[in-house]
Scaffold this active site. Sequence first.
Site, mmCIF file in Angstrom:
data_model
loop_
_atom_site.group_PDB
_atom_site.id
_atom_site.type_symbol
_atom_site.label_atom_id
_atom_site.label_comp_id
_atom_site.label_asym_id
_atom_site.label_seq_id
_atom_site.Cartn_x
_atom_site.Cartn_y
_atom_site.Cartn_z
ATOM 1 N N ARG A 1 7.840 -2.629 2.973
ATOM 2 C CA ARG A 1 7.986 -2.749 4.177
ATOM 3 C C ARG A 1 8.757 -4.054 4.933
ATOM 4 O O ARG A 1 7.823 -5.231 4.593
ATOM 5 C CB ARG A 1 6.942 -1.998 4.884
ATOM 6 C CG ARG A 1 6.668 -0.819 5.241
ATOM 7 C CD ARG A 1 5.654 -0.405 5.769
ATOM 8 N NE ARG A 1 5.113 1.076 5.762
ATOM 9 C CZ ARG A 1 4.058 1.748 5.741
ATOM 10 N NH1 ARG A 1 3.445 0.616 6.363
ATOM 11 N NH2 ARG A 1 3.708 2.667 5.328
ATOM 12 N N ASP B 1 2.837 11.216 9.392
ATOM 13 C CA ASP B 1 0.930 10.784 8.728
ATOM 14 C C ASP B 1 0.061 11.024 8.927
ATOM 15 O O ASP B 1 -0.717 11.032 8.668
ATOM 16 C CB ASP B 1 1.320 10.585 7.015
ATOM 17 C CG ASP B 1 1.423 9.357 6.878
ATOM 18 O OD1 ASP B 1 1.698 8.471 8.341
ATOM 19 O OD2 ASP B 1 2.407 8.440 5.996
ATOM 20 N N ARG B 2 0.276 9.840 9.576
ATOM 21 C CA ARG B 2 -1.116 9.848 10.713
ATOM 22 C C ARG B 2 -1.638 10.498 11.937
ATOM 23 O O ARG B 2 0.088 11.186 12.501
ATOM 24 C CB ARG B 2 -1.231 8.430 11.010
ATOM 25 C CG ARG B 2 -1.153 7.269 9.887
ATOM 26 C CD ARG B 2 -1.446 6.137 10.529
ATOM 27 N NE ARG B 2 -1.107 5.098 10.051
ATOM 28 C CZ ARG B 2 -1.397 3.557 9.495
ATOM 29 N NH1 ARG B 2 -2.690 3.247 10.846
ATOM 30 N NH2 ARG B 2 -1.545 3.034 8.596
ATOM 31 N N ASP C 1 2.102 9.120 14.192
ATOM 32 C CA ASP C 1 2.589 8.262 14.264
ATOM 33 C C ASP C 1 3.960 8.563 13.350
ATOM 34 O O ASP C 1 5.095 8.987 13.951
ATOM 35 C CB ASP C 1 1.950 6.797 12.827
ATOM 36 C CG ASP C 1 2.424 7.865 11.937
ATOM 37 O OD1 ASP C 1 2.358 8.929 11.062
ATOM 38 O OD2 ASP C 1 1.963 7.178 10.704
ATOM 39 N N SER D 1 6.031 3.612 8.556
ATOM 40 C CA SER D 1 5.602 4.757 9.090
ATOM 41 C C SER D 1 4.600 3.637 10.487
ATOM 42 O O SER D 1 6.054 4.035 11.487
ATOM 43 C CB SER D 1 3.956 4.051 8.463
ATOM 44 O OG SER D 1 2.609 4.487 8.918
ATOM 45 N N HIS D 2 3.660 3.591 10.696
ATOM 46 C CA HIS D 2 3.098 3.089 12.329
ATOM 47 C C HIS D 2 3.502 2.121 12.878
ATOM 48 O O HIS D 2 2.926 1.177 13.904
ATOM 49 C CB HIS D 2 1.481 3.019 12.180
ATOM 50 C CG HIS D 2 1.820 2.503 11.720
ATOM 51 N ND1 HIS D 2 0.983 2.300 10.495
ATOM 52 C CD2 HIS D 2 0.708 1.086 11.509
ATOM 53 C CE1 HIS D 2 0.738 1.740 9.663
ATOM 54 N NE2 HIS D 2 0.312 0.794 10.353
ATOM 55 N N LYS E 1 -0.591 12.078 3.363
ATOM 56 C CA LYS E 1 -1.779 12.994 4.968
ATOM 57 C C LYS E 1 -0.670 13.893 5.404
ATOM 58 O O LYS E 1 0.606 13.399 5.249
ATOM 59 C CB LYS E 1 -2.499 11.361 5.189
ATOM 60 C CG LYS E 1 -1.279 10.276 5.821
ATOM 61 C CD LYS E 1 -2.591 9.286 5.743
ATOM 62 C CE LYS E 1 -1.343 8.084 6.598
ATOM 63 N NZ LYS E 1 -0.538 7.100 5.636
ATOM 64 N N THR F 1 1.281 -1.148 0.444
ATOM 65 C CA THR F 1 0.058 0.133 -0.125
ATOM 66 C C THR F 1 1.000 1.196 -0.201
ATOM 67 O O THR F 1 0.419 2.093 -0.197
ATOM 68 C CB THR F 1 -0.708 0.099 1.144
ATOM 69 O OG1 THR F 1 -1.773 -1.000 0.941
ATOM 70 C CG2 THR F 1 -1.925 0.928 1.252
ATOM 71 N N ASP G 1 6.062 8.302 10.776
ATOM 72 C CA ASP G 1 6.555 9.219 10.389
ATOM 73 C C ASP G 1 5.738 10.561 9.837
ATOM 74 O O ASP G 1 5.731 11.521 9.424
ATOM 75 C CB ASP G 1 6.700 7.905 8.838
ATOM 76 C CG ASP G 1 5.099 8.140 8.047
ATOM 77 O OD1 ASP G 1 4.389 7.873 9.131
ATOM 78 O OD2 ASP G 1 5.370 7.800 6.828
HETATM 79 C C1 G16 Z 1 -0.652 3.807 4.683
HETATM 80 C C2 G16 Z 1 -1.114 4.130 3.402
HETATM 81 C C3 G16 Z 1 -2.349 4.543 3.728
HETATM 82 C C4 G16 Z 1 -3.381 3.561 4.451
HETATM 83 C C5 G16 Z 1 -2.576 2.520 4.591
HETATM 84 C C6 G16 Z 1 -3.630 1.796 5.457
HETATM 85 O O1 G16 Z 1 -0.668 4.012 5.106
HETATM 86 O O2 G16 Z 1 -0.482 5.645 2.810
HETATM 87 O O3 G16 Z 1 -3.401 5.466 2.784
HETATM 88 O O4 G16 Z 1 -4.423 3.890 4.547
HETATM 89 O O5 G16 Z 1 -1.174 2.351 4.783
HETATM 90 O O6 G16 Z 1 -3.649 0.970 4.570
HETATM 91 P P1 G16 Z 1 -3.205 -1.087 4.283
HETATM 92 O O7 G16 Z 1 -4.986 -1.081 5.162
HETATM 93 O O8 G16 Z 1 -3.259 -1.481 3.758
HETATM 94 O O9 G16 Z 1 -2.410 -1.636 5.748
HETATM 95 P P2 G16 Z 1 0.543 4.631 6.278
HETATM 96 O O10 G16 Z 1 0.564 5.241 6.717
HETATM 97 O O11 G16 Z 1 1.094 3.572 6.852
HETATM 98 O O12 G16 Z 1 2.212 5.127 5.146
#
Ligand code: G16
Length: 542
Positions: free
Chosen positions: A21, A280-281, A276, A112-113, A375, A17, A278
């Site tokens: 990772r 963005d959340r 979070d 990310s998170h 975001k 996504t 990085d």
């Molecule tokens: C990423 C994407 C988001 C997505 C999220 C969850 O966020 O940038 O657009 O909504 O993953 O994705 P999934 O449901 O496939 O785990 P982040 O903050 O992890 O980069």
Amino acid sequence: MIRTVATQPFDDQKPGTSGLRKKVPHFQQPNYAENFIQAILDGAKLEPGSSLVIGGDGRFFNASVIRTAIRMAAANGVAKLIVGRGGLLSTPAASNLIRKRKAAGGIVLSASHNPGGPDGDFGIKYNIANGGPAPEGVTEAIFRRTREIREYKILEEDAPDLSIVGTTMLGETEVEIVDPVADYASLMEELFDFAKIRAAIEKGLTLRFDAMHAVTGPYAHEILERRLGAPVGTVLNGTPSEDFGGGHPDPNVVWAAPLVDLMMGPTAPDFGAASDGDGDRNMILGRGIVVTPSDSLAVLAANAHLAPGYARGIAGIARSMPTSGAADRVAHKRGIGLYETPTGWKFFGNLLDAGKVTICGEESAGTGSDHVREKDGLWAVLLWLNILAERGQSVSEIVREHWAEFGRNYYQRHDYEEVDKAAAEELMDNLRDRLASMAGQRFGTLVVSEADDFSYKDPVDGSVSTGQGVRIVFSGGSRIVFRLSGTGTVGATLRVYIERFEPEPARHDLSVEEALRELTETADVIGEIRKRTGRDQPDVRT
Ligand code: G16
């Protein structure tokens, strides 16, 4: 001196996504990170003379891969690199720098998170010239390169000292180390009425921001405590650490429980928020209330005009498909467009670039606008603060008035983590096989009105993305969505999104569990979750 190193392809470097990772030890295999970075540099097809932004969320292994990425970009002829001091850049700050400096793109090191540390997660993603995550066409090109790569290029010389702001040459490449916070903080000052927020804080508006030991600490100290005058101590856990203090830098009720407890207790400030790994959340709370990301998107969209940067109103709203329909009701009432996209911020880029939408959001704690192409956690915090300062009401009053005007979308997401991959895929296949016969079926008081596997045709470039989640909609508009996460690193994560619309204010006080009980039970019946995953309960409910 450029060194060309022979390598072999890895067969598991398909971006998910949001980039690639994997667990840190997986990334530490010889040539693993190098292969992916070379594939990015090849797949991105940079013009001669291009610049790239490089930064990361500071997690374990960040410091080492940043230096590798700098040496590889230089060896591949990138003319200029703009790097956050200490290798740090929040994802929205990286997006802003790419746009402001007209860079060709950016390499952002983040998972990310997801948790960090030597056994935690690591990630690499590529952003394009608009500052946003690479769209599928580009990630596919990168993936193709990972399958055929035989060598990568790296400079013999070491990268410059990343702790000193300034410009040096590395081979033929100019490397500029920049303050990671300054440009971003200035952008926030352009969008929001800092004087008004500062005055509200002086008059007694109290807040706490939990940076969760992650990248937003320095940003929040500068913006909330220095520029907006919130007392020192407003920012909690504000020093970035490589393992995020041993926690998950995931702003939700499970991983930010201490903040949630504070906000539910007798000494709660007026406003609470977290971001979070990085940056963005976001999570938004008021005294005694956690605002769901879907509701937050709707409230922000309905009130954005109260902030100077959006005073002329918003062009439209985009949300990911599993995000609740709360924002749709705002768009409908205000007569603006509403776009429903697959999960992943990358799907918002074209809509933002084309001016079709101003505000975007996702149930996964992401909200943002056309100010960058990612975001943006602190942006959401500041827009909330601007709205609070303008309206002079509590978070709870604002949310309740919103529900009274637009109706309430009760909403919860259930995550089943580290499920056996094959079992999770069979669960989804089994659902897909039954979609055609589902309409008209009754489950308790619920009757299926439509069922499909979401696919999306981008209205700007016409590209089509299929298989984006199974939707089961019931008469009355309630729905259950099943989808596999694209960001996990172990097994599969099954996400079940449950939603019910309630127009009647007298019924806006139910607990979420109570409001969604029948739908939750039905999700298990339809998805055969217990039977297929062996799980009685989700690991996380958000
Ligand atoms: C990423 C994407 C988001 C997505 C999220 C969850 O966020 O940038 O657009 O909504 O993953 O994705 P999934 O449901 O496939 O785990 P982040 O903050 O992890 O980069």
